[in-house]
Design an enzyme around this catalytic site. Structure first.
Site, PDB file in Angstrom:
ATOM      1  N   ARG A 174       0.994  -1.041  -0.098  1.00 43.12           N
ATOM      2  CA  ARG A 174       0.101  -0.122   0.049  1.00 43.12           C
ATOM      3  C   ARG A 174       1.030   1.206   0.056  1.00 43.12           C
ATOM      4  O   ARG A 174       2.025   1.110   0.187  1.00 43.12           O
ATOM      5  CB  ARG A 174      -1.125  -0.155   1.278  1.00 43.12           C
ATOM      6  N   GLY A 175       0.192   2.416  -0.317  1.00 46.93           N
ATOM      7  CA  GLY A 175       1.041   3.533  -0.581  1.00 46.93           C
ATOM      8  C   GLY A 175       0.993   4.027  -1.779  1.00 46.93           C
ATOM      9  O   GLY A 175       1.508   3.248  -2.769  1.00 46.93           O
ATOM     10  N   ALA A 176       0.856   5.009  -2.118  1.00 44.93           N
ATOM     11  CA  ALA A 176       0.731   5.456  -3.740  1.00 44.93           C
ATOM     12  C   ALA A 176       1.829   5.152  -4.476  1.00 44.93           C
ATOM     13  O   ALA A 176       1.535   4.406  -5.402  1.00 44.93           O
ATOM     14  CB  ALA A 176       0.277   7.073  -3.563  1.00 44.93           C
ATOM     15  N   ARG A 184      -7.633  -0.125  -6.542  1.00 43.26           N
ATOM     16  CA  ARG A 184      -8.089   0.978  -5.392  1.00 43.26           C
ATOM     17  C   ARG A 184      -8.283   2.181  -6.203  1.00 43.26           C
ATOM     18  O   ARG A 184      -7.281   2.577  -7.172  1.00 43.26           O
ATOM     19  CB  ARG A 184      -6.824   1.208  -4.352  1.00 43.26           C
ATOM     20  N   GLN A 200      -1.568   2.240   9.953  1.00 47.40           N
ATOM     21  CA  GLN A 200      -0.281   2.398   9.279  1.00 47.40           C
ATOM     22  C   GLN A 200       0.824   3.104  10.002  1.00 47.40           C
ATOM     23  O   GLN A 200       1.938   2.461  10.072  1.00 47.40           O
ATOM     24  CB  GLN A 200      -0.397   2.904   7.964  1.00 47.40           C
ATOM     25  N   ASP A 227      -2.016  10.745  -1.757  1.00 55.16           N
ATOM     26  CA  ASP A 227      -2.421   9.899  -2.644  1.00 55.16           C
ATOM     27  C   ASP A 227      -2.770  10.512  -4.226  1.00 55.16           C
ATOM     28  O   ASP A 227      -2.806   9.909  -5.139  1.00 55.16           O
ATOM     29  CB  ASP A 227      -3.481   8.878  -2.349  1.00 55.16           C
ATOM     30  N   ASN A 252      -5.415  12.279   1.184  1.00 53.71           N
ATOM     31  CA  ASN A 252      -4.469  11.561   1.935  1.00 53.71           C
ATOM     32  C   ASN A 252      -5.291  10.568   3.071  1.00 53.71           C
ATOM     33  O   ASN A 252      -6.479  10.920   2.966  1.00 53.71           O
ATOM     34  CB  ASN A 252      -3.427  12.378   2.666  1.00 53.71           C
ATOM     35  N   LYS A 253      -4.253   9.799   3.778  1.00 49.61           N
ATOM     36  CA  LYS A 253      -5.306   8.896   4.749  1.00 49.61           C
ATOM     37  C   LYS A 253      -6.447   9.460   5.765  1.00 49.61           C
ATOM     38  O   LYS A 253      -6.073  10.716   5.968  1.00 49.61           O
ATOM     39  CB  LYS A 253      -4.206   8.220   5.583  1.00 49.61           C
TER      40      LYS A 253
HETATM   41  C1  LIG Z   1       3.568   7.672  -0.018  1.00 51.45           C
HETATM   42  S1  LIG Z   1       1.881   7.734  -0.326  1.00 51.45           S
HETATM   43  C2  LIG Z   1       1.223   7.046   1.122  1.00 51.45           C
HETATM   44  C3  LIG Z   1       0.001   7.178   1.524  1.00 51.45           C
HETATM   45  O1  LIG Z   1      -0.619   6.160   1.163  1.00 51.45           O
HETATM   46  C4  LIG Z   1      -1.451   5.672   2.418  1.00 51.45           C
HETATM   47  O2  LIG Z   1      -2.580   5.053   1.755  1.00 51.45           O
HETATM   48  P1  LIG Z   1      -2.670   3.410   2.142  1.00 51.45           P
HETATM   49  O3  LIG Z   1      -2.077   3.131   3.165  1.00 51.45           O
HETATM   50  O4  LIG Z   1      -4.206   3.286   2.456  1.00 51.45           O
HETATM   51  O5  LIG Z   1      -2.433   2.800   0.832  1.00 51.45           O
HETATM   52  C5  LIG Z   1      -1.494   6.744   3.040  1.00 51.45           C
HETATM   53  O6  LIG Z   1      -2.707   7.729   2.461  1.00 51.45           O
HETATM   54  C6  LIG Z   1      -0.207   7.555   2.879  1.00 51.45           C
HETATM   55  O7  LIG Z   1      -0.143   8.897   3.214  1.00 51.45           O
END
Ligand SMILES: CSC[C@H]1O[C@H](OP(=O)(O)O)[C@H](O)[C@@H]1O
Length: 349
Positions: free
Chosen positions: A49-51, A92, A200, A241, A251-252
């Protein structure tokens, strides 16, 4: 045959090996993708996960698809590659890096397939996916260099979610800024929001920073306001994101609340993100699709039931921070300040 190794993923012998982030920090388990459907599952189920990490995984997914289909005739190959792109794009909806990576990979097919055999196309796609991943690491280091200059020696930074090496191929964006400041000789401490419901921050950011020996304090999300009120926070640095053309940032979930609190306390709110997270086709934050995830992510805490089975749940995985709450957007090309619509336009002209 290409090779790549980052904290979140490794590409070796035409296989994508992901650290399964669902089990961190208690167990280090790996998930192996030998076909594109496994890459799609890994994104959808948040194994990765993570953009930027999602983007790189999708790119390798397209390379895996090509190896899978390059014995077909050209017409069938193209059709199956289109299907793979569609399936990966449905995993996603919020992180624009997913679509950026898929478009970059597919446009290579459109540009080259006429003059190449399908097996030659596979080699090219594998190289492009490795390039995307290697570029990501260098981009994050540039973000770290640019963002590290905004922090002062002795600062304490509040983070939200995980925008570290695990959210990218390596090094991280928001955590890249913290690493960049420390590597420039500054003493930086971190308060990490746990980031319910997926944790996270508690699970991933704490794991990363403690491995680096960075002074880290874990707080629950509802403590962010009080630690600001108590003068413990000098800056907020988070990832993104999707950043709209006017600077509104998805963002989250919980980032918007942190931004409102930072504004209230006169604390700078920095977004750290690569240019591939900026989506000039999305005019404002209102146009950003917000993913809603499984309700058990809220009902359970790491598989432990905490609440009544039938309670209703609302589980948006992201929120949008309006541009007026953002101090600056830190990219690999420099620090973007308001007015974001004008300055982002200049960046992309
Ligand atoms: C460096 S982008 C990270 C960004 O992605 C995370 O979401 P997820 O864990 O649901 O993919 C979160 O928004 C982070 O800031």
């Amino acid at each position: 045959m290409g090779k790549l190794k980052g904290m979140s993923m490794e590409w070796i012998d035409n296989k994508l090996i992901l650290i399964d982030q669902r089990y961190l920090p208690l167990e280090e388990i790996f998930f192996e993708c030998t076909n594109y459907k496994q890459a799609a599952i890994s994104i959808k189920d948040m194994i990765v996960r993570g953009a930027p990490a999602i983007g790189a995984t999708a790119a390798f997914g397209m390379a895996l698809a090509s190896f899978e289909f390059d014995s077909e005739d050209k017409q069938n190959y193209i059709k199956k590659m289109q299907n793979a792109k569609i399936e990966l794009s449905k995993t996603r909806p919020t992180a624009v890096n997913l679509f950026w990576a898929l478009n970059r990979m597919y446009s290579l097919i459109e540009d080259k397939i006429e003059n190449l055999e399908t097996k030659e196309m596979s080699i090219l796609l594998e190289k492009e996916a490795v390039n995307i991943a290697k570029e990501d690491i260098e981009i994050n280091k540039a973000i770290g260099l640019n963002g590290g200059k905004l922090l002062n020696d002795g600062d304490t930074v509040l983070t939200h979610c995980n925008a570290g090496a695990l959210a990218t191929v390596d090094y991280g964006t928001a955590l890249g800024v913290i690493r960049g400041a420390i590597e420039s000789g500054k003493n930086i401490k971190v308060y990490a929001d746990e980031t319910r419901p997926y944790l996270q921050g508690a699970r991933l950011t704490v794991w990363e920073l403690m491995q680096d020996g960075i002074d880290t304090t874990l707080i629950s999300d509802n403590m962010a306001g009080w630690v600001m009120n108590q003068g413990k926070i000098d800056a907020v640095v988070v990832g993104a994101d999707r950043i709209a053309a006017n600077g509104d940032t998805a963002n989250k979930i919980g980032t918007y609340s942190v931004a409102v609190l930072a504004k209230r306390h006169g604390i700078p709110m920095y977004i750290a993100a690569p240019l591939s997270t900026i989506d000039m086709k999305t005019k404002t934050g209102e146009d950003i699709p917000i993913e809603e995830r499984n309700h058990d992510e809220v009902r359970l805490c790491h598989k432990i039931k905490m609440v009544m089975d039938n309670v209703k749940v609302f589980n948006p995985s992201f929120d949008v921070t309006p541009n007026d709450l953002i101090t600056a957007i830190i990219t690999e090309k420099g620090v973007i300040k308001p007015p974001f619509d004008e300055n982002l336009k200049k960046l992309f002209k």
